[in-house]
Scaffold this motif. Structure first.
Motif, PDB file in Angstrom:
ATOM      1  N   GLY A 205      -4.029  -0.654  -3.262  1.00 45.12           N
ATOM      2  CA  GLY A 205      -2.750  -1.343  -3.168  1.00 45.12           C
ATOM      3  C   GLY A 205      -2.539  -2.376  -4.254  1.00 45.12           C
ATOM      4  O   GLY A 205      -3.331  -2.504  -5.185  1.00 45.12           O
ATOM      5  N   ALA A 206      -1.454  -3.118  -4.102  1.00 43.93           N
ATOM      6  CA  ALA A 206      -1.065  -4.141  -5.066  1.00 43.93           C
ATOM      7  C   ALA A 206      -0.775  -5.453  -4.349  1.00 43.93           C
ATOM      8  O   ALA A 206      -0.274  -5.459  -3.223  1.00 43.93           O
ATOM      9  CB  ALA A 206       0.184  -3.699  -5.842  1.00 43.93           C
ATOM     10  N   CYS A 207      -1.106  -6.553  -5.018  1.00 41.79           N
ATOM     11  CA  CYS A 207      -0.773  -7.887  -4.526  1.00 41.79           C
ATOM     12  C   CYS A 207       0.513  -8.323  -5.210  1.00 41.79           C
ATOM     13  O   CYS A 207       0.791  -7.936  -6.351  1.00 41.79           O
ATOM     14  CB  CYS A 207      -1.870  -8.881  -4.885  1.00 41.79           C
ATOM     15  SG  CYS A 207      -3.459  -8.555  -4.125  1.00 41.79           S
ATOM     16  N   ALA A 208       1.288  -9.151  -4.504  1.00 38.03           N
ATOM     17  CA  ALA A 208       2.553  -9.602  -5.072  1.00 38.03           C
ATOM     18  C   ALA A 208       2.871 -11.021  -4.627  1.00 38.03           C
ATOM     19  O   ALA A 208       2.365 -11.501  -3.617  1.00 38.03           O
ATOM     20  CB  ALA A 208       3.682  -8.660  -4.654  1.00 38.03           C
ATOM     21  N   ARG A 209       3.743 -11.647  -5.390  1.00 38.82           N
ATOM     22  CA  ARG A 209       4.265 -12.984  -5.081  1.00 38.82           C
ATOM     23  C   ARG A 209       5.763 -12.856  -4.830  1.00 38.82           C
ATOM     24  O   ARG A 209       6.453 -12.109  -5.519  1.00 38.82           O
ATOM     25  CB  ARG A 209       4.003 -13.939  -6.228  1.00 38.82           C
ATOM     26  CG  ARG A 209       4.523 -15.331  -5.919  1.00 38.82           C
ATOM     27  CD  ARG A 209       4.233 -16.320  -7.022  1.00 38.82           C
ATOM     28  NE  ARG A 209       4.751 -17.602  -6.611  1.00 38.82           N
ATOM     29  CZ  ARG A 209       4.130 -18.738  -6.764  1.00 38.82           C
ATOM     30  NH1 ARG A 209       2.948 -18.766  -7.341  1.00 38.82           N
ATOM     31  NH2 ARG A 209       4.685 -19.856  -6.366  1.00 38.82           N
ATOM     32  N   VAL A 210       6.258 -13.598  -3.860  1.00 38.09           N
ATOM     33  CA  VAL A 210       7.682 -13.572  -3.532  1.00 38.09           C
ATOM     34  C   VAL A 210       8.469 -14.337  -4.592  1.00 38.09           C
ATOM     35  O   VAL A 210       8.135 -15.468  -4.921  1.00 38.09           O
ATOM     36  CB  VAL A 210       7.935 -14.196  -2.138  1.00 38.09           C
ATOM     37  CG1 VAL A 210       9.426 -14.187  -1.815  1.00 38.09           C
ATOM     38  CG2 VAL A 210       7.133 -13.477  -1.062  1.00 38.09           C
TER      39      VAL A 210
ATOM     40  N   LEU B 180       0.849  -1.179   0.000  1.00 41.68           N
ATOM     41  CA  LEU B 180       0.000   0.000   0.000  1.00 41.68           C
ATOM     42  C   LEU B 180       0.890   1.237   0.000  1.00 41.68           C
ATOM     43  O   LEU B 180       1.850   1.301   0.764  1.00 41.68           O
ATOM     44  CB  LEU B 180      -0.884  -0.013   1.254  1.00 41.68           C
ATOM     45  CG  LEU B 180      -1.810   1.179   1.485  1.00 41.68           C
ATOM     46  CD1 LEU B 180      -2.926   1.203   0.441  1.00 41.68           C
ATOM     47  CD2 LEU B 180      -2.407   1.102   2.892  1.00 41.68           C
ATOM     48  N   GLU B 181       0.547   2.213  -0.837  1.00 43.90           N
ATOM     49  CA  GLU B 181       1.286   3.477  -0.836  1.00 43.90           C
ATOM     50  C   GLU B 181       0.740   4.386   0.259  1.00 43.90           C
ATOM     51  O   GLU B 181      -0.475   4.558   0.376  1.00 43.90           O
ATOM     52  CB  GLU B 181       1.117   4.196  -2.177  1.00 43.90           C
ATOM     53  CG  GLU B 181       1.809   3.537  -3.328  1.00 43.90           C
ATOM     54  CD  GLU B 181       1.550   4.292  -4.613  1.00 43.90           C
ATOM     55  OE1 GLU B 181       1.588   5.547  -4.602  1.00 43.90           O
ATOM     56  OE2 GLU B 181       1.303   3.631  -5.628  1.00 43.90           O
TER      57      GLU B 181
ATOM     58  N   GLN C 297       1.409  -0.143 -11.725  1.00 42.58           N
ATOM     59  CA  GLN C 297       0.097  -0.763 -11.858  1.00 42.58           C
ATOM     60  C   GLN C 297       0.106  -1.747 -13.018  1.00 42.58           C
ATOM     61  O   GLN C 297      -0.825  -1.802 -13.818  1.00 42.58           O
ATOM     62  CB  GLN C 297      -0.967   0.320 -12.045  1.00 42.58           C
ATOM     63  CG  GLN C 297      -1.044   1.258 -10.863  1.00 42.58           C
ATOM     64  CD  GLN C 297      -1.994   2.413 -11.098  1.00 42.58           C
ATOM     65  OE1 GLN C 297      -2.661   2.511 -12.116  1.00 42.58           O
ATOM     66  NE2 GLN C 297      -2.063   3.307 -10.130  1.00 42.58           N
ATOM     67  N   ILE C 298       1.169  -2.547 -13.072  1.00 43.45           N
ATOM     68  CA  ILE C 298       1.346  -3.499 -14.168  1.00 43.45           C
ATOM     69  C   ILE C 298       1.761  -4.838 -13.583  1.00 43.45           C
ATOM     70  O   ILE C 298       2.820  -4.958 -12.952  1.00 43.45           O
ATOM     71  CB  ILE C 298       2.435  -3.020 -15.155  1.00 43.45           C
ATOM     72  CG1 ILE C 298       2.066  -1.655 -15.729  1.00 43.45           C
ATOM     73  CG2 ILE C 298       2.655  -4.039 -16.257  1.00 43.45           C
ATOM     74  CD1 ILE C 298       3.199  -0.969 -16.451  1.00 43.45           C
TER      75      ILE C 298
ATOM     76  N   ARG D 220      -1.402  -8.336  -9.205  1.00 45.19           N
ATOM     77  CA  ARG D 220      -2.688  -7.705  -9.512  1.00 45.19           C
ATOM     78  C   ARG D 220      -2.970  -6.598  -8.507  1.00 45.19           C
ATOM     79  O   ARG D 220      -2.254  -6.427  -7.536  1.00 45.19           O
ATOM     80  CB  ARG D 220      -3.822  -8.719  -9.496  1.00 45.19           C
ATOM     81  CG  ARG D 220      -4.071  -9.354  -8.127  1.00 45.19           C
ATOM     82  CD  ARG D 220      -5.146 -10.440  -8.222  1.00 45.19           C
ATOM     83  NE  ARG D 220      -5.385 -11.091  -6.969  1.00 45.19           N
ATOM     84  CZ  ARG D 220      -6.295 -10.723  -6.073  1.00 45.19           C
ATOM     85  NH1 ARG D 220      -7.053  -9.664  -6.303  1.00 45.19           N
ATOM     86  NH2 ARG D 220      -6.458 -11.382  -4.951  1.00 45.19           N
ATOM     87  N   GLU D 221      -4.052  -5.887  -8.749  1.00 42.26           N
ATOM     88  CA  GLU D 221      -4.534  -4.860  -7.829  1.00 42.26           C
ATOM     89  C   GLU D 221      -5.151  -5.535  -6.609  1.00 42.26           C
ATOM     90  O   GLU D 221      -5.740  -6.608  -6.708  1.00 42.26           O
ATOM     91  CB  GLU D 221      -5.582  -4.014  -8.548  1.00 42.26           C
ATOM     92  CG  GLU D 221      -6.206  -2.930  -7.724  1.00 42.26           C
ATOM     93  CD  GLU D 221      -7.224  -2.114  -8.500  1.00 42.26           C
ATOM     94  OE1 GLU D 221      -7.728  -1.138  -7.927  1.00 42.26           O
ATOM     95  OE2 GLU D 221      -7.522  -2.448  -9.668  1.00 42.26           O
TER      96      GLU D 221
END
Length: 152
Positions: free
Chosen positions: A130-135, A52-53, A86-87, A104-105
């Motif tokens: 915010g954004a979701c991410a994978r390690v 989250l920013e 946002q990509i 993803r968002e």
């Protein structure tokens, strides 16, 4: 380049958020102790870590006239000074080794509306939620670590 301004986790669904000064991050488990980080059998781990920013959270708070702490968003990492890409597929480096790939968002849920009327809508535009991410590469991250977008 930005800075990791906060770290938070929750050990169970709807459980309380715990803020941390540092945490270990792994490919299999995301943030140590966070229930969302564990990849389920056959899963893709698209939501192992959420970011989250700070500016987006503050803008949403101003829009709804509240002043709630950032971790009420239930995000894992608070980013300051960096506009999160946002990509999907964009990679981020946190500290010296930890690499995350944005998947993803992070969609705001009804829980945000329970915190403050209008908050869900305030988090919808421009990935404000915010954004979701994978390690991709694990390690230890600390509040104050740098965050940068990796060029392909």
């Amino acid at each position: 380049m930005g800075v990791l301004a906060g770290i938070a986790r929750h050990g169970r669904p709807k459980g309380p958020m715990e803020t941390l000064a540092q945490v270990d991050v792994t490919l299999e488990g995301g943030l140590h102790g966070d229930f969302r980080g564990v990849i389920k059998p056959g899963g893709r781990g698209r939501r192992q870590v959420t970011l989250l920013e700070r500016g987006d959270w503050e803008a949403a708070m101003a829009e709804v006239g509240h002043s709630l702490p950032w971790f009420e968003r239930r995000a894992n990492l608070l980013v300051e000074g960096l506009d999160l890409p946002q990509i999907a597929g964009t990679r981020l480096l946190i500290g010296e080794t930890v690499t995350l790939m944005i998947t993803r968002e992070t969609d705001p849920c009804e829980r945000m509306e329970a915190l403050a009327p209008g908050l869900k809508a305030a988090l919808l535009p421009y990935w404000r939620g915010g954004a979701c991410a994978r390690v991709q590469v694990g390690g230890t991250i600390r509040v104050g670590d740098t965050i940068m977008v990796l060029e392909e």
